[in-house]
Design an enzyme around this catalytic site. Structure first.
Site, PDB file in Angstrom:
ATOM      1  N   ASP A  30       0.857  -1.199   0.000  1.00 38.37           N
ATOM      2  CA  ASP A  30       0.000   0.000   0.000  1.00 38.37           C
ATOM      3  C   ASP A  30       0.890   1.246   0.000  1.00 38.37           C
ATOM      4  OD1 ASP A  30      -3.220   0.510   1.007  1.00 38.37           O
ATOM      5  OD2 ASP A  30      -1.815   2.201   1.084  1.00 38.37           O
ATOM      6  N   ILE A  31       0.476   2.231  -0.774  1.00 42.32           N
ATOM      7  CA  ILE A  31       1.269   3.453  -0.913  1.00 42.32           C
ATOM      8  C   ILE A  31       1.227   4.288   0.369  1.00 42.32           C
ATOM      9  CG2 ILE A  31      -0.538   5.015  -1.794  1.00 42.32           C
ATOM     10  CD1 ILE A  31       1.454   5.777  -4.038  1.00 42.32           C
ATOM     11  N   ASN A  86     -12.734  -3.153   2.537  1.00 38.16           N
ATOM     12  CA  ASN A  86     -13.692  -2.059   2.684  1.00 38.16           C
ATOM     13  C   ASN A  86     -14.608  -2.042   1.463  1.00 38.16           C
ATOM     14  OD1 ASN A  86     -12.380  -1.204   5.066  1.00 38.16           O
ATOM     15  ND2 ASN A  86     -10.867  -0.072   3.868  1.00 38.16           N
ATOM     16  N   GLY A  92     -15.953   2.668   3.708  1.00 40.10           N
ATOM     17  CA  GLY A  92     -14.725   3.454   3.569  1.00 40.10           C
ATOM     18  C   GLY A  92     -13.893   3.094   2.356  1.00 40.10           C
ATOM     19  N   GLN A  93     -14.524   2.480   1.351  1.00 39.39           N
ATOM     20  CA  GLN A  93     -13.786   2.102   0.141  1.00 39.39           C
ATOM     21  C   GLN A  93     -13.449   3.338  -0.683  1.00 39.39           C
ATOM     22  OE1 GLN A  93     -15.893  -0.684  -2.357  1.00 39.39           O
ATOM     23  NE2 GLN A  93     -14.123  -1.093  -3.651  1.00 39.39           N
ATOM     24  N   HIS A  99     -10.228  -5.352  -3.342  1.00 39.45           N
ATOM     25  CA  HIS A  99      -8.909  -5.622  -2.763  1.00 39.45           C
ATOM     26  C   HIS A  99      -9.056  -6.039  -1.315  1.00 39.45           C
ATOM     27  CE1 HIS A  99      -9.850  -1.313  -2.408  1.00 39.45           C
ATOM     28  NE2 HIS A  99      -9.209  -1.330  -1.238  1.00 39.45           N
ATOM     29  N   LEU A 100      -8.110  -6.836  -0.871  1.00 36.86           N
ATOM     30  CA  LEU A 100      -7.964  -7.166   0.538  1.00 36.86           C
ATOM     31  C   LEU A 100      -6.760  -6.416   1.072  1.00 36.86           C
ATOM     32  CD1 LEU A 100      -8.469 -11.055   0.482  1.00 36.86           C
ATOM     33  CD2 LEU A 100     -10.190  -9.291   0.947  1.00 36.86           C
ATOM     34  N   HIS A 101      -6.930  -5.810   2.233  1.00 39.44           N
ATOM     35  CA  HIS A 101      -5.785  -5.248   2.956  1.00 39.44           C
ATOM     36  C   HIS A 101      -5.233  -6.349   3.861  1.00 39.44           C
ATOM     37  CE1 HIS A 101      -6.821  -0.853   2.308  1.00 39.44           C
ATOM     38  NE2 HIS A 101      -8.023  -1.383   2.121  1.00 39.44           N
TER      39      HIS A 101
HETATM   40  P1  AMP Z   1      -9.704   1.398   0.317  1.00 41.63           P
HETATM   41  O1  AMP Z   1      -9.773   2.772   0.930  1.00 41.63           O
HETATM   42  O2  AMP Z   1     -10.104   0.295   1.230  1.00 41.63           O
HETATM   43  O3  AMP Z   1     -10.451   1.382  -1.001  1.00 41.63           O
HETATM   44  O4  AMP Z   1      -8.179   1.120   0.023  1.00 41.63           O
HETATM   45  C1  AMP Z   1      -7.502   1.674  -1.060  1.00 41.63           C
HETATM   46  C2  AMP Z   1      -6.044   1.640  -0.714  1.00 41.63           C
HETATM   47  O5  AMP Z   1      -5.301   1.824  -1.892  1.00 41.63           O
HETATM   48  C3  AMP Z   1      -5.601   2.735   0.271  1.00 41.63           C
HETATM   49  O6  AMP Z   1      -5.063   2.132   1.442  1.00 41.63           O
HETATM   50  C4  AMP Z   1      -4.549   3.510  -0.522  1.00 41.63           C
HETATM   51  O7  AMP Z   1      -3.476   3.944   0.286  1.00 41.63           O
HETATM   52  C5  AMP Z   1      -4.122   2.493  -1.562  1.00 41.63           C
HETATM   53  N1  AMP Z   1      -3.584   3.032  -2.794  1.00 41.63           N
HETATM   54  C6  AMP Z   1      -4.109   3.997  -3.575  1.00 41.63           C
HETATM   55  N2  AMP Z   1      -3.340   4.199  -4.657  1.00 41.63           N
HETATM   56  C7  AMP Z   1      -2.317   3.312  -4.564  1.00 41.63           C
HETATM   57  C8  AMP Z   1      -1.186   3.034  -5.387  1.00 41.63           C
HETATM   58  N3  AMP Z   1      -0.945   3.686  -6.538  1.00 41.63           N
HETATM   59  N4  AMP Z   1      -0.321   2.074  -4.985  1.00 41.63           N
HETATM   60  C9  AMP Z   1      -0.530   1.406  -3.826  1.00 41.63           C
HETATM   61  N5  AMP Z   1      -1.589   1.628  -3.018  1.00 41.63           N
HETATM   62  C10 AMP Z   1      -2.466   2.582  -3.388  1.00 41.63           C
END
Ligand code: AMP
Length: 113
Positions: A30-31, A86, A92-93, A99-101
């Site tokens: 995750d960024i 999410n 909170g998506q 995606h899975l965190h």
């Molecule tokens: P969500 O808020 O559950 O939809 O998670 C989206 C996630 O994507 C967040 O934790 C962001 O930090 C992550 N994210 C967004 N853009 C990127 C990217 N280019 N590379 C890696 N993670 C990202």
């Protein structure tokens, strides 16, 4: 159709730090990490969220969950970890590609905010 940032990562148009990849699944850091280990696990095929994925391709959903477990092992999270998806505004998506965190590397609190 607006561009999907995770589809662009799958296509190699946006860089990502990949920790695991299979024919069907990609896992990358995750960024904006919320824990010492914070990996996102996605299906290469676009689905908006977990419900859409399970409805249309349950076999792929199983592969995504398997990859989340595999990524946790690769990351050395033997002390425990959390898997979160999410979904929608209330969930909170922020990125509409399922995606899975996978979060770990510290003691995580509960409940989440
Ligand atoms: P969500 O808020 O559950 O939809 O998670 C989206 C996630 O994507 C967040 O934790 C962001 O930090 C992550 N994210 C967004 N853009 C990127 C990217 N280019 N590379 C890696 N993670 C990202």
């Amino acid at each position: 159709m607006s561009a999907c940032i995770f589809c662009e990562i799958v296509a190699g148009k946006i860089p990502a730090t990949v920790v695991l990849e299979t024919e069907h699944v990609l896992a990358f850091r995750d960024i904006s990490p919320q824990a010492p280990t914070h990996v996102l696990v996605i299906p290469r095929e676009h689905h908006d969220n977990l419900t859409s994925l399970v409805t249309h391709n349950p076999d792929l959903a199983a592969k995504v969950f398997t990859a989340a477990s595999d990524a946790a092992v690769l990351e050395g999270l033997e002390g425990g970890y959390r898997v979160v998806s999410n979904i929608g505004d209330d969930g909170g998506q922020t990125v509409d590609h399922m995606h899975l965190h996978v979060l770990g590397g510290r003691s995580l609190t509960w409940p989440p905010g």
